[in-house]
Design an enzyme around this catalytic site. Sequence first.
Site, PDB file in Angstrom:
ATOM      1  N   ARG A 122      -0.221  -9.301  13.268  1.00  0.00           N
ATOM      2  CA  ARG A 122      -0.865  -8.312  12.379  1.00  0.00           C
ATOM      3  C   ARG A 122      -1.624  -9.012  11.256  1.00  0.00           C
ATOM      4  NH1 ARG A 122       4.260  -5.157  10.777  1.00  0.00           N
ATOM      5  NH2 ARG A 122       2.919  -4.094   9.263  1.00  0.00           N
TER       6      ARG A 122
ATOM      7  N   ARG B   8      11.011  -0.878  11.104  1.00  0.00           N
ATOM      8  CA  ARG B   8       9.881  -0.559  11.981  1.00  0.00           C
ATOM      9  C   ARG B   8       9.824  -1.525  13.158  1.00  0.00           C
ATOM     10  NH1 ARG B   8       4.580   0.437   8.239  1.00  0.00           N
ATOM     11  NH2 ARG B   8       3.677  -0.878   9.887  1.00  0.00           N
TER      12      ARG B   8
ATOM     13  N   ARG C 189     -10.170   0.026   8.606  1.00  0.00           N
ATOM     14  CA  ARG C 189      -9.654  -1.322   8.855  1.00  0.00           C
ATOM     15  C   ARG C 189     -10.651  -2.190   9.596  1.00  0.00           C
ATOM     16  NH1 ARG C 189      -3.848  -0.010   8.799  1.00  0.00           N
ATOM     17  NH2 ARG C 189      -2.785  -1.903   9.339  1.00  0.00           N
TER      18      ARG C 189
ATOM     19  N   ARG D 222      11.753  -5.114   5.098  1.00  0.00           N
ATOM     20  CA  ARG D 222      11.449  -3.700   4.800  1.00  0.00           C
ATOM     21  C   ARG D 222      12.401  -2.766   5.540  1.00  0.00           C
ATOM     22  NH1 ARG D 222       5.507  -1.554   5.522  1.00  0.00           N
ATOM     23  NH2 ARG D 222       5.718  -2.539   7.567  1.00  0.00           N
TER      24      ARG D 222
ATOM     25  N   LYS E 115       0.835  -1.208   0.000  1.00  0.00           N
ATOM     26  CA  LYS E 115       0.000   0.000   0.000  1.00  0.00           C
ATOM     27  C   LYS E 115       0.872   1.262   0.000  1.00  0.00           C
ATOM     28  CE  LYS E 115      -2.050  -1.190   3.903  1.00  0.00           C
ATOM     29  NZ  LYS E 115      -1.393  -2.496   4.184  1.00  0.00           N
TER      30      LYS E 115
HETATM   31  P1  AP5 Z   1       4.757  -1.505   1.948  1.00  0.00           P
HETATM   32  O1  AP5 Z   1       4.424  -0.722   0.747  1.00  0.00           O
HETATM   33  O2  AP5 Z   1       5.468  -0.810   3.057  1.00  0.00           O
HETATM   34  O3  AP5 Z   1       3.454  -2.290   2.480  1.00  0.00           O
HETATM   35  P2  AP5 Z   1       2.144  -1.764   3.210  1.00  0.00           P
HETATM   36  O4  AP5 Z   1       0.997  -2.422   2.559  1.00  0.00           O
HETATM   37  O5  AP5 Z   1       2.145  -0.280   3.311  1.00  0.00           O
HETATM   38  O6  AP5 Z   1       2.369  -2.460   4.621  1.00  0.00           O
HETATM   39  P3  AP5 Z   1       2.246  -1.876   6.091  1.00  0.00           P
HETATM   40  O7  AP5 Z   1       3.046  -2.775   6.981  1.00  0.00           O
HETATM   41  O8  AP5 Z   1       2.554  -0.417   6.137  1.00  0.00           O
HETATM   42  O9  AP5 Z   1       0.750  -2.108   6.361  1.00  0.00           O
HETATM   43  P4  AP5 Z   1       0.064  -2.169   7.703  1.00  0.00           P
HETATM   44  O10 AP5 Z   1      -1.331  -2.028   7.272  1.00  0.00           O
HETATM   45  O11 AP5 Z   1       0.371  -3.350   8.521  1.00  0.00           O
HETATM   46  O12 AP5 Z   1       0.729  -0.969   8.542  1.00  0.00           O
HETATM   47  P5  AP5 Z   1       0.254   0.519   8.887  1.00  0.00           P
HETATM   48  O13 AP5 Z   1       1.433   1.358   8.915  1.00  0.00           O
HETATM   49  O14 AP5 Z   1      -0.891   0.877   8.022  1.00  0.00           O
HETATM   50  O15 AP5 Z   1       5.620  -2.774   1.471  1.00  0.00           O
HETATM   51  C1  AP5 Z   1       6.156  -3.708   2.389  1.00  0.00           C
HETATM   52  C2  AP5 Z   1       7.527  -4.168   1.912  1.00  0.00           C
HETATM   53  O16 AP5 Z   1       7.396  -4.900   0.693  1.00  0.00           O
HETATM   54  C3  AP5 Z   1       8.494  -3.017   1.596  1.00  0.00           C
HETATM   55  O17 AP5 Z   1       9.785  -3.375   1.974  1.00  0.00           O
HETATM   56  C4  AP5 Z   1       8.405  -2.861   0.063  1.00  0.00           C
HETATM   57  O18 AP5 Z   1       9.602  -2.371  -0.500  1.00  0.00           O
HETATM   58  C5  AP5 Z   1       8.111  -4.284  -0.384  1.00  0.00           C
HETATM   59  N1  AP5 Z   1       7.226  -4.341  -1.577  1.00  0.00           N
HETATM   60  C6  AP5 Z   1       6.190  -3.520  -1.863  1.00  0.00           C
HETATM   61  N2  AP5 Z   1       5.596  -3.892  -3.025  1.00  0.00           N
HETATM   62  C7  AP5 Z   1       6.280  -4.986  -3.459  1.00  0.00           C
HETATM   63  C8  AP5 Z   1       6.151  -5.830  -4.600  1.00  0.00           C
HETATM   64  N3  AP5 Z   1       5.204  -5.618  -5.527  1.00  0.00           N
HETATM   65  N4  AP5 Z   1       7.022  -6.864  -4.735  1.00  0.00           N
HETATM   66  C9  AP5 Z   1       7.987  -7.083  -3.789  1.00  0.00           C
HETATM   67  N5  AP5 Z   1       8.161  -6.317  -2.698  1.00  0.00           N
HETATM   68  C10 AP5 Z   1       7.317  -5.285  -2.528  1.00  0.00           C
HETATM   69  O19 AP5 Z   1      -0.299   0.314  10.359  1.00  0.00           O
HETATM   70  C11 AP5 Z   1       0.584   0.028  11.421  1.00  0.00           C
HETATM   71  C12 AP5 Z   1      -0.196  -0.125  12.725  1.00  0.00           C
HETATM   72  O20 AP5 Z   1      -0.866   1.109  13.040  1.00  0.00           O
HETATM   73  C13 AP5 Z   1      -1.319  -1.169  12.729  1.00  0.00           C
HETATM   74  O21 AP5 Z   1      -0.840  -2.468  13.009  1.00  0.00           O
HETATM   75  C14 AP5 Z   1      -2.228  -0.621  13.807  1.00  0.00           C
HETATM   76  O22 AP5 Z   1      -1.746  -0.914  15.090  1.00  0.00           O
HETATM   77  C15 AP5 Z   1      -2.138   0.883  13.598  1.00  0.00           C
HETATM   78  N6  AP5 Z   1      -3.167   1.380  12.661  1.00  0.00           N
HETATM   79  C16 AP5 Z   1      -2.967   1.983  11.455  1.00  0.00           C
HETATM   80  N7  AP5 Z   1      -4.137   2.282  10.856  1.00  0.00           N
HETATM   81  C17 AP5 Z   1      -5.110   1.861  11.702  1.00  0.00           C
HETATM   82  C18 AP5 Z   1      -6.527   1.855  11.650  1.00  0.00           C
HETATM   83  N8  AP5 Z   1      -7.179   2.365  10.604  1.00  0.00           N
HETATM   84  N9  AP5 Z   1      -7.207   1.337  12.689  1.00  0.00           N
HETATM   85  C19 AP5 Z   1      -6.559   0.837  13.770  1.00  0.00           C
HETATM   86  N10 AP5 Z   1      -5.226   0.772  13.887  1.00  0.00           N
HETATM   87  C20 AP5 Z   1      -4.503   1.296  12.865  1.00  0.00           C
HETATM   88 MG    MG Z   2       2.213   1.146   4.874  1.00  0.00          MG
END
Ligand code: AP5
Ligand code: MG
Length: 214
Positions: free
Chosen positions: A171, A160, A88, A127, A13
């Site tokens: 997660r 992270r 989410r 990552r 994402k």
């Molecule tokens: P990346 O692009 O970073 O993936 P992402 O989908 O953004 O993954 P996140 O870990 O950020 O998602 P998340 O939903 O768990 O975390 P968030 O920060 O939202 O890619 C990942 C890796 O893969 C990178 O190294 C990249 O280079 C590689 N990659 C990308 N595309 C690729 C491809 N096509 N091929 C190969 N490699 C690839 O949330 C974190 C925490 O915050 C949650 O756990 C929760 O506690 C809290 N939180 C956030 N939002 C909410 C909400 N709405 N409600 C409640 N809690 C929340």
């Molecule tokens: Mg992200």
Amino acid sequence: MNLLIMGPPGGGKGTQCEILTKELNITHISTGDMFRENVKKGTELGKKAKEYMDAGQLVPDELVVAMVKDRLSQPDCAAGFLLDGFPRTVPQAEALDRTLNEMGIKLDAVLNIAVPRERLLERLTGRRVCKACGATFHVLFNKPKVEGKCDKCGGELYQRSDDTEATVNQRLDVYEVQTQPLIAYYREQGLLKEVNGDQEISKVTRDVLAVLGR
Ligand code: AP5
Ligand code: MG
Ligand code: ZN
């Protein structure tokens, strides 16, 4: 254009948002990034959120919804936004519907980036993120030109605190139970556009732009 991007942790994402917000000239709203910013600054919200994040759990709906409502009302969202990692849960999606309704705004599409679970652990533990500008890299799949340094700004890369194997598995479980039901929620609203996220980064971007008619 007002968009929402969904997908599992590590689905890509954030990576796609970095490219798409430039391509489409819209504002990136990542609730995960906003919480990490609050943690860094040591705010009350950050202190509360950190406990949940490090346990691989979701931050309570009321905290997230209030933060997003406030963000959507800021002027840079008027020209369009890309919501990443929100909603989410079904209650968050319902709250977003109400908020957008009140603001007289409609979502144009909901993108679902699908990646099989067995790919995600490797993506997340490999990552690396820039401390200075937030750009995302991967030790195998999206290597920085110089190890440990950001290609875009030269900043230092870090891992992270929720990208450890145990927290990642938690997660992914939370995603399957609490967030996956939103796929059906948006399909029923006729907004869902599915994209295969298990391909090269640039190919995923091309497919996203194609489903958006770009
Ligand atoms: P990346 O692009 O970073 O993936 P992402 O989908 O953004 O993954 P996140 O870990 O950020 O998602 P998340 O939903 O768990 O975390 P968030 O920060 O939202 O890619 C990942 C890796 O893969 C990178 O190294 C990249 O280079 C590689 N990659 C990308 N595309 C690729 C491809 N096509 N091929 C190969 N490699 C690839 O949330 C974190 C925490 O915050 C949650 O756990 C929760 O506690 C809290 N939180 C956030 N939002 C909410 C909400 N709405 N409600 C409640 N809690 C929340
Ligand atoms: Mg992200
Ligand atoms: Zn950087």
